[in-house]
Scaffold this active site. Sequence first.
Site, short mmCIF file in Angstrom:
data_model
loop_
_atom_site.label_atom_id
_atom_site.label_comp_id
_atom_site.label_asym_id
_atom_site.label_seq_id
_atom_site.Cartn_x
_atom_site.Cartn_y
_atom_site.Cartn_z
N PRO A 163 0.83 -1.55 -0.10
CG PRO A 163 -0.92 -1.44 1.78
CD PRO A 163 0.43 -2.12 1.05
CG ASN A 164 -0.63 4.38 1.29
OD1 ASN A 164 -1.24 4.82 0.36
ND2 ASN A 164 -0.54 3.79 2.31
NE ARG A 178 3.58 7.20 2.16
CZ ARG A 178 3.91 5.83 2.41
NH1 ARG A 178 4.34 4.83 1.76
NH2 ARG A 178 3.58 5.24 3.63
CE1 TYR A 189 8.42 5.43 3.55
CE2 TYR A 189 7.05 7.19 3.56
CZ TYR A 189 7.23 6.11 3.89
OH TYR A 189 6.69 5.55 4.91
CG ASN A 194 8.48 -1.72 0.91
OD1 ASN A 194 7.88 -1.72 1.86
ND2 ASN A 194 9.00 -0.43 0.35
CB ALA A 254 0.88 0.55 6.41
CG ASP A 310 -0.30 -17.45 8.65
OD1 ASP A 310 0.61 -17.44 9.41
OD2 ASP A 310 -1.65 -17.25 9.01
CD GLU A 349 10.56 -7.01 6.66
OE1 GLU A 349 10.97 -8.01 7.02
OE2 GLU A 349 10.15 -6.15 7.28
CG HIS A 406 10.94 -1.84 5.42
ND1 HIS A 406 9.50 -2.08 5.00
CD2 HIS A 406 10.99 -2.87 5.97
CE1 HIS A 406 9.12 -2.95 5.53
NE2 HIS A 406 9.87 -3.50 6.08
CB SER A 420 11.94 5.11 5.75
OG SER A 420 10.96 3.85 6.21
NE ARG A 480 9.32 6.28 9.24
CZ ARG A 480 8.34 6.28 8.26
NH1 ARG A 480 8.78 5.27 7.45
NH2 ARG A 480 7.19 6.64 8.07
NE ARG A 530 6.38 4.54 10.30
CZ ARG A 530 4.96 4.59 9.40
NH1 ARG A 530 4.82 3.59 8.70
NH2 ARG A 530 4.17 5.82 9.59
C1 DQA Z 1 7.90 1.45 4.24
C2 DQA Z 1 7.81 1.33 5.81
C3 DQA Z 1 6.62 1.39 6.33
O1 DQA Z 1 6.34 1.61 7.84
C4 DQA Z 1 5.64 2.29 5.64
O2 DQA Z 1 4.09 2.05 6.22
C5 DQA Z 1 5.53 2.15 4.32
C6 DQA Z 1 6.84 2.25 3.48
C7 DQA Z 1 9.35 2.06 3.72
O3 DQA Z 1 9.55 1.30 2.48
O4 DQA Z 1 10.09 2.46 4.36
O5 DQA Z 1 4.56 2.32 3.39
O6 DQA Z 1 7.79 -0.06 3.97
#
Ligand code: DQA
Length: 152
Positions: free
Chosen positions: A10-11, A18, A23, A74, A77, A87, A98, A100, A102, A107, A111
């Site tokens: 998401p996002n 954003r 980011y 990634n 949230a 799962d 994994e 991220h 950031s 943070r 998180r």
């Molecule tokens: C994120 C970190 C998450 O906490 C956040 O909700 C994101 C982006 C990152 O790439 O830093 O949407 O996954």
Amino acid sequence: MPIVFILNGPNLNLLGVRDPSIYGRDTLGDIEERCTGRAAALGLEIDFRQTNHEGQLVDWIQEARESADGIVLNAGALTHTSVALLDALSAAELPVVEVHLSNIFRRENFRHHSYVSLAANGVICGLGAHGYELALEAIASLIEGESDEAAL
Ligand code: DQA
């Protein structure tokens, strides 16, 4: 060629506009381009996707179980909330890295916990878009390690 699914939650479609101070200014398209170049150099094929929907990510992880050799994820949230993703990743029985953009540990407290990490071979965070390229390097060696083991 091994296939790696690079899945974004998401996002992440809003990257570039954003919170650039958190980011960075790269768009998701820019990141995909970097990954395409890096994957070619590593001898990997990538399938790069983004969705805002948890169930879609679960479906894609299940698809990866059948047709991919590794996953870079990634989960945005959903990282911090989704037992369903954990799962699905556990059931996939594939190398998982994994990512991220950031540094989630610098943070908010909420998180600092990741369900995804419980099923990941490794985590890369805080290095911006470059983290995706590092994740591909890591997944390439994890996949190679698995095929070496299979050959024994
Ligand atoms: C994120 C970190 C998450 O906490 C956040 O909700 C994101 C982006 C990152 O790439 O830093 O949407 O996954």
